[in-house]
Design a protein around this motif. Sequence first.
Motif, PDB file in Angstrom:
ATOM      1  N   SER B 171     -63.339  27.884   4.890  1.00  0.00           N
ATOM      2  CA  SER B 171     -63.494  27.104   3.691  1.00  0.00           C
ATOM      3  C   SER B 171     -62.341  26.145   3.391  1.00  0.00           C
ATOM      4  N   SER B 172     -61.213  26.267   4.101  1.00  0.00           N
ATOM      5  CA  SER B 172     -60.072  25.385   3.803  1.00  0.00           C
ATOM      6  C   SER B 172     -60.224  24.042   4.523  1.00  0.00           C
ATOM      7  N   GLY B 173     -61.419  23.453   4.494  1.00  0.00           N
ATOM      8  CA  GLY B 173     -61.674  22.216   5.234  1.00  0.00           C
ATOM      9  C   GLY B 173     -60.834  21.053   4.757  1.00  0.00           C
ATOM     10  N   GLY B 174     -60.599  20.969   3.454  1.00  0.00           N
ATOM     11  CA  GLY B 174     -59.783  19.878   2.928  1.00  0.00           C
ATOM     12  C   GLY B 174     -58.352  19.949   3.458  1.00  0.00           C
ATOM     13  N   SER B 175     -57.807  21.156   3.538  1.00  0.00           N
ATOM     14  CA  SER B 175     -56.432  21.327   4.013  1.00  0.00           C
ATOM     15  C   SER B 175     -56.323  20.949   5.493  1.00  0.00           C
ATOM     16  N   ALA B 176     -57.276  21.425   6.295  1.00  0.00           N
ATOM     17  CA  ALA B 176     -57.249  21.105   7.728  1.00  0.00           C
ATOM     18  C   ALA B 176     -57.450  19.605   7.938  1.00  0.00           C
ATOM     19  N   CYS B 177     -58.360  19.025   7.160  1.00  0.00           N
ATOM     20  CA  CYS B 177     -58.643  17.595   7.260  1.00  0.00           C
ATOM     21  C   CYS B 177     -57.404  16.777   6.900  1.00  0.00           C
ATOM     22  N   ALA B 178     -56.710  17.179   5.843  1.00  0.00           N
ATOM     23  CA  ALA B 178     -55.542  16.433   5.376  1.00  0.00           C
ATOM     24  C   ALA B 178     -54.449  16.395   6.445  1.00  0.00           C
ATOM     25  N   VAL B 179     -54.202  17.534   7.088  1.00  0.00           N
ATOM     26  CA  VAL B 179     -53.149  17.599   8.109  1.00  0.00           C
ATOM     27  C   VAL B 179     -53.585  16.843   9.370  1.00  0.00           C
ATOM     28  N   SER B 180     -54.850  17.032   9.731  1.00  0.00           N
ATOM     29  CA  SER B 180     -55.349  16.391  10.945  1.00  0.00           C
ATOM     30  C   SER B 180     -55.361  14.870  10.814  1.00  0.00           C
ATOM     31  N   ALA B 181     -55.814  14.388   9.652  1.00  0.00           N
ATOM     32  CA  ALA B 181     -55.896  12.938   9.457  1.00  0.00           C
ATOM     33  C   ALA B 181     -54.516  12.304   9.332  1.00  0.00           C
ATOM     34  N   GLY B 182     -53.536  13.089   8.869  1.00  0.00           N
ATOM     35  CA  GLY B 182     -52.186  12.554   8.753  1.00  0.00           C
ATOM     36  C   GLY B 182     -51.805  12.136   7.344  1.00  0.00           C
ATOM     37  N   THR B 183     -52.448  12.752   6.335  1.00  0.00           N
ATOM     38  CA  THR B 183     -52.077  12.405   4.958  1.00  0.00           C
ATOM     39  C   THR B 183     -51.014  13.342   4.407  1.00  0.00           C
ATOM     40  N   CYS B 184     -50.663  14.390   5.139  1.00  0.00           N
ATOM     41  CA  CYS B 184     -49.548  15.270   4.777  1.00  0.00           C
ATOM     42  C   CYS B 184     -49.137  16.027   6.033  1.00  0.00           C
ATOM     43  N   TYR B 185     -47.977  16.703   5.969  1.00  0.00           N
ATOM     44  CA  TYR B 185     -47.449  17.379   7.162  1.00  0.00           C
ATOM     45  C   TYR B 185     -47.745  18.862   7.173  1.00  0.00           C
TER      46      TYR B 185
END
Lengths: 151, 524
Positions: B171-185
């Motif tokens: 369910s943590s798709g937003g967190s994985a997406c954010a790191v993968s896309a490069g919007t946070c480290y």
Amino acid sequence: MWFRAPLCTAWISGFRRSLSAQSKVPPKPTWDLQPEIRNQKPLISLDTIDHLERLALVDFGNVEGVQRLEKAIQFADQLHNVNTEGVEPLSSVLEDRTLYIRNDAVAAGNCTELLLENARTVVEEYFVAPPGNIPLPAQHERGLSEVKSSS
Amino acid sequence: MLGMSLREAAAALRLGQIKPTELCQKCLSFIKETSFLNAYITVTEDFALKQAAEADERFIQGKPLGDLDGIPIAIKDNFSTAGIETTCASRMLKGYIAPYNATVVQKLFDQGAVFMGKTNLDEFAMGSGSTDSIFGPVKNPWSYSRSYIDKTSLSHHAAKDDSDWVITGGSSGGSACAVSAGTCYLAIGSDTGGSTRNPASHCGVVGLKPTYGLVSRHGLIPLVNSMDVPGIVTRCVDDAATVLGVLAGHDPYDSTTIQDPFQPFSLPEKVDVRNVCIGIPKEYHAPGLSAEILSLWSETADLLENAGAKVVEVSLPHTPYSIVCYHVLCTAEVASNMARFDGLEYGHRSDIDDSTEALYAATRREGFNEVVRGRILSGNYFLLKRNYEKYFVKAQKVRRLIADDFVKVFNSGVHVLLTPTTLGDAAPYLEFIQEDNRTRSAQEDVFTQCANMAGLPAVTVPAALSSRGLPLGLQFIGRAFCEQQLLTIAKWFEKQIDFSPLQFNRDSENGNIVQQYSKSASSV
């Protein structure tokens, strides 16, 4: 592993690039999915539906809601294939440790106003509830006719 | 800059190559550019800029707080954040503002991390696709990668439309997406049955679920108290170790955190696997495992063996029942945990006010989605007086057998287990939603929830791209509280693989990320 390798190569015709003959990873699934039981009579009586809705304070909504529970129960029934004779239930993986108990002293708080801001209806420093001790209306008054007709 | 690892970004900040406010602004503008991914529920721009300005000051004075000072991070929206909305992606908590920070959030702030926002999830973290959120589904950034567009447009010989995007997992798709896309480290997720590792695997990033009891759950809105663990999503294994060092340790506000002192560690640059024993649990070749993951798993086992590790086949005989057992325990604890949402003290409140009971029932009908209501009803059924022994206690007994399976294997001399993380690569959204949430969770969590049942640490590492150009991950499961050994082996593997991170498919003229597949297919 060296004992198994000749056997494997003898049985597998042709060279398989993906799985080397000596691999420790089994080439075939080691278990099967339980077949889904279909066309079974509903497991859930109307009384149970009513009871659960009162306990849970959420409703099934429609026939699909009841079917979803029936499927969930059928899924859970697989557990009865496991022999658990003499096995103690495990409720926490930290069962062998003592739970930390902190000193009985106020360590946080003083946020009454912040907390009250999250409630939609307050009077002074009180949360407001409608009249209590009135049971939920009976099933037919709650509009469960759809669920009823299905079972 | 945005594609760097946390450690590299921290080094750039220390060397003065970039200021925290500059880095923060870069991330904020990239969050805007990638907003179509729907990774964030709330973007805390003002808050981030304020934190970044404070970090600027510390760097000017030459006194940064540590590795995380000035580093942009994101937090899953089921962790409480003081003064900032915490919704759990549910109508039930829309507008809810916690008066305090979750312990993990506070620890990150104390280290100077810069908070970019709250990430999207399945409602109350119940799901494995990040498709069941009132804020809409999260899109996997790899849907817009060069690798996916190239592979799929070649194989289908047809222009794809925008509905062909793939899910992030959950369910943590937003967190994985954010790191993968490069919007946070770094992003914090939660992991009850695989909710951090599953999306990390589908998004091509590292996802660590620490040992139960090592990291505080205080302020994490509970799903299943006996299994919930905060999860860590980063771009590399070293970063996960760094963040674990900040988060781990006893918390007086969470009595289930252990009191043993935790020694933060960094991983050695050169790893020798010759004295390591790797177990291959044969039951993890489950029905439905994709051929690609099977060969990846097998090749990795060979890779370890060729490098001198002892690789042995082991058996965890109760694995097939683990997902069933998880289903019963999860719904039972959900039924109990969700009882707190009644509309009186916080969150959604219905206008129906005939009686307290009627208000409760209406509030919960309006506030929870179908999935949450379904799990509450199932849980209540398993907890009925007549069913309590038959289902709930039975599941607790099976849970002991599952946990004992791991104990036996680790006592036999195995240090770390190597398994797949998921059955296959990420499914297209339209395909994924053909099945209901419970069926999908049973498929997606099959390899991950076992570690939660036994409380063990586990990490997924991106390993390869599938034939569709999407990431595939492998999972390492370690002994309880042996994160250092687990991550050391994971790092060795990461180095061997040298996985290439996401590259967005950008328009050759204006440099923008191409969102319409049909256009890109014609330009390929």
